[in-house]
Every structure is written in C-alpha cells, then in structure tokens.
Motif scaffolding. Structure first.
Motif, PDB file in Angstrom:
ATOM      1  N   ASP A  77      43.821  22.680  -5.713  1.00 16.37           N
ATOM      2  CA  ASP A  77      43.879  21.635  -4.776  1.00 16.37           C
ATOM      3  C   ASP A  77      45.174  21.589  -3.651  1.00 16.37           C
ATOM      4  O   ASP A  77      45.247  21.019  -2.789  1.00 16.37           O
ATOM      5  CB  ASP A  77      43.523  20.180  -5.298  1.00 16.37           C
ATOM      6  N   ASP A  78      46.223  22.158  -4.184  1.00 17.34           N
ATOM      7  CA  ASP A  78      47.547  21.926  -3.600  1.00 17.34           C
ATOM      8  C   ASP A  78      47.782  23.071  -2.413  1.00 17.34           C
ATOM      9  O   ASP A  78      48.777  23.174  -1.711  1.00 17.34           O
ATOM     10  CB  ASP A  78      48.633  21.730  -4.425  1.00 17.34           C
TER      11      ASP A  78
ATOM     12  N   ILE B 267      46.786  33.732  -4.248  1.00 20.99           N
ATOM     13  CA  ILE B 267      45.648  33.558  -4.476  1.00 20.99           C
ATOM     14  C   ILE B 267      44.976  34.991  -4.576  1.00 20.99           C
ATOM     15  O   ILE B 267      44.858  35.837  -3.659  1.00 20.99           O
ATOM     16  CB  ILE B 267      44.866  32.796  -3.689  1.00 20.99           C
ATOM     17  N   ALA B 268      44.487  35.421  -5.700  1.00 23.76           N
ATOM     18  CA  ALA B 268      44.163  36.936  -6.005  1.00 23.76           C
ATOM     19  C   ALA B 268      42.811  37.087  -5.160  1.00 23.76           C
ATOM     20  O   ALA B 268      42.032  36.199  -5.100  1.00 23.76           O
ATOM     21  CB  ALA B 268      43.792  37.236  -7.499  1.00 23.76           C
TER      22      ALA B 268
ATOM     23  N   GLY C 132      48.975  25.232   7.854  1.00 23.53           N
ATOM     24  CA  GLY C 132      49.654  24.540   6.604  1.00 23.53           C
ATOM     25  C   GLY C 132      48.665  22.964   6.167  1.00 23.53           C
ATOM     26  O   GLY C 132      49.335  22.195   5.715  1.00 23.53           O
ATOM     27  N   VAL C 133      47.549  22.918   7.114  1.00 22.02           N
ATOM     28  CA  VAL C 133      46.688  21.883   6.712  1.00 22.02           C
ATOM     29  C   VAL C 133      46.137  21.896   5.183  1.00 22.02           C
ATOM     30  O   VAL C 133      46.242  23.118   4.494  1.00 22.02           O
ATOM     31  CB  VAL C 133      45.528  21.424   7.472  1.00 22.02           C
TER      32      VAL C 133
END
Length: 53
Positions: A35-36, A24-25, A43-44
């Motif tokens: 969404d994943d 994620i930049a 880890g949630v």
C-alpha cells in the motif's frame, strides 16, 4: 491480470512488467503491491490508480 493507470500522470502499471526499479517483481498483480508504493513517475499513492478498460 489487469493493468492500472495513474489518474495524475497516465503512467500504466503493467503486472507483466512489474516495477523492478521500485522492487516490484514482474508478474506482481496490482492488488499484491504494498500500500505504500507510489507512482514511479509522479509519486502519487497507489489509491490514485484506476483499472484500465
């Protein structure tokens, strides 16, 4: 851009920093994260994050 907090562990997603380790930049708004994506600490799912006041 608003910060979001993991309700499970308290990790704060800061859009200015992003989450480069997860691909994620920096500058990516929380709403634009796939969404994943999961919390890098516990880890949630993305759905377990709340906007920070």
């Amino acid at each position: 851009m608003k910060k979001y907090v993991c309700s499970a562990c308290g990790y704060v997603y800061d859009p200015v920093a992003g989450d480069p380790d997860s691909g994620i930049a920096p500058g990516t708004a929380f709403e634009d994260i796939p969404d994943d994506w999961v919390c890098p600490l516990c880890g949630v799912s993305k759905g377990d994050f709340e906007p920070q006041d």
